[in-house]
Design a protein around this motif. Structure first.
Motif, PDB file in Angstrom:
ATOM      1  N   GLU A 197       0.559  -1.609   0.168  1.00  8.05           N
ATOM      2  CA  GLU A 197       0.154   0.357   0.143  1.00  8.05           C
ATOM      3  C   GLU A 197       0.766   1.186  -0.269  1.00  8.05           C
ATOM      4  OE1 GLU A 197      -3.704   2.110   2.653  1.00  8.05           O
ATOM      5  OE2 GLU A 197      -2.386   0.166   3.018  1.00  8.05           O
ATOM      6  N   SER A 198       1.887   1.047   0.672  1.00  3.00           N
ATOM      7  CA  SER A 198       3.038   2.699   0.853  1.00  3.00           C
ATOM      8  C   SER A 198       3.822   2.338  -0.488  1.00  3.00           C
ATOM      9  CB  SER A 198       3.685   2.657   2.049  1.00  3.00           C
ATOM     10  OG  SER A 198       5.094   1.039   1.461  1.00  3.00           O
ATOM     11  N   TYR A 200       1.858   1.792  -2.738  1.00  5.36           N
ATOM     12  CA  TYR A 200       1.242   2.169  -4.079  1.00  5.36           C
ATOM     13  C   TYR A 200       1.447   3.339  -4.173  1.00  5.36           C
ATOM     14  CZ  TYR A 200      -3.717   2.333  -6.448  1.00  5.36           C
ATOM     15  OH  TYR A 200      -4.568   3.074  -6.549  1.00  5.36           O
ATOM     16  N   LYS A 201       0.879   3.777  -2.618  1.00  9.27           N
ATOM     17  CA  LYS A 201       0.896   5.313  -2.644  1.00  9.27           C
ATOM     18  C   LYS A 201       2.003   6.407  -3.796  1.00  9.27           C
ATOM     19  CE  LYS A 201      -1.819   4.809   1.783  1.00  9.27           C
ATOM     20  NZ  LYS A 201      -2.089   5.320   2.856  1.00  9.27           N
ATOM     21  N   ALA A 204       1.371   6.325  -6.885  1.00 10.09           N
ATOM     22  CA  ALA A 204       0.547   7.579  -7.242  1.00 10.09           C
ATOM     23  C   ALA A 204       0.573   8.752  -7.462  1.00 10.09           C
ATOM     24  CB  ALA A 204      -0.872   7.148  -6.504  1.00 10.09           C
ATOM     25  N   SER A 205       1.258   8.560  -6.416  1.00  4.85           N
ATOM     26  CA  SER A 205       2.104  10.270  -6.156  1.00  4.85           C
ATOM     27  C   SER A 205       2.962  10.755  -7.456  1.00  4.85           C
ATOM     28  CB  SER A 205       2.549  10.654  -5.289  1.00  4.85           C
ATOM     29  OG  SER A 205       4.067   9.984  -5.008  1.00  4.85           O
TER      30      SER A 205
END
Length: 295
Positions: A197-198, A200-201, A204-205
């Motif tokens: 998840e980290s 992916y974040k 994403a940014s």
């Protein structure tokens, strides 16, 4: 990349540990099942507690069946672990172990069937001997009948309770171990999901910034195209203007030269006189204008 490599190594180590634990569980379950099968095979050969053993035979079969189920579960777990092992040597060893377990499991099932047949034969033989002893006379027959009447019920009840407690304890231990391994697997999965998840974040940014940069570049490209189009248009207009002016001047110059040539060809003497006649500037003086003394 380092995080993924570390997670991959950790999963490989866990798979090897799980493989060793599965082998240990197999060995323990195999010994216990073999012991129960041997007990079934020897069932009914002694006459001291025959009545109690008649009631414990189904329990022995139940324990043996539970052991076979545990062995099948271990075999299934090993089959699932084989693709997760890190090296080819581990995989070949696991496949060889799986084949060996399959043969041992089939042998145990055949031994259980033979043991039940032997136990039935022993029971029939023991019942025949017991009947002959009870029907016979003498002190031994009297003592035998008395012992059977007083101790048969107590022995049977004690054995039933003991076997039930033993089976309950084994099931509880197995469930605790299974719950612990499941909890560890959930914790590992949770950690992996959090890291994913980290990441992916972060991606994403990065994708958002890249998308904004691409939008800016597209706008700049459109503006550059407009500027180029306007500049090319202005340049083309200037070129056309200069060319048109140049063509007009050339035409005018040609006309003037043609006219001069035509005039000179028509009156060459006058033209020559006019050319040779000195040019006197025409200056008119105003006599009425008062003169000033510059001195």
């Amino acid at each position: 990349m380092q995080t993924h490599h570390h997670l991959h190594l950790q999963q490989q180590i866990l798979s090897v540990d799980e493989f060793n634990k599965t082998k240990k569980d197999w060995d323990e379950a195999y010994i216990q099942t073999l012991t129960h099968i041997q007990s079934i095979q020897q069932f009914g050969k002694t006459r001291s507690t025959d009545v109690g053993k008649k009631e414990s035979l189904p329990r022995l079969n139940g324990l043996a069946q539970d052991g076979l189920a545990m062995l099948s579960a271990a075999q299934f777990n090993l089959d699932l672990l084989i693709p997760q092992l890190p090296t080819d040597d581990h995989i070949q060893n696991a496949q060889f172990t799986l084949q060996s377990w399959n043969k041992q499991l089939q042998s145990l099932r055949a031994s259980l069937r033979n043991a039940n047949l032997q136990a039935k034969a022993n029971l029939r033989k023991a019942a025949q001997e017991e009947r002959e002893l009870l029907l016979g006379g003498g002190e031994e027959s009297t003592v035998r009948r008395r012992n059977l009447q007083t101790k048969a019920g107590m022995t049977s009840a004690a054995e039933s309770i003991t076997e039930s407690l033993r089976r309950t304890r084994q099931l509880m231990v197995q469930e605790v171990e299974r719950s612990g391994s499941t909890l560890m697997a959930f914790e590992e999965s949770t950690g992996v999901l959090k890291k994913a998840e980290s990441e992916y974040k972060g991606h994403a940014s990065l994708l958002t910034r890249t998308r904004n940069l691409l939008s800016t570049m597209k706008r700049q490209d459109v503006l550059d195209r407009i500027i180029l189009a306007v500049g090319f248009t202005l340049f083309s207009l200037a070129v056309l203007y200069v060319v048109s002016k140049r063509i007009g001047i050339l035409k005018l110059q040609r006309k003037v030269v043609g006219a001069i040539k035509a005039g000179m060809a028509a009156d060459p003497i006058n033209n020559l006189a006019q050319v040779n006649e000195p040019v006197v500037p025409n200056v008119e003086f105003n006599l009425e204008q008062p003169m000033h003394d510059e001195l």
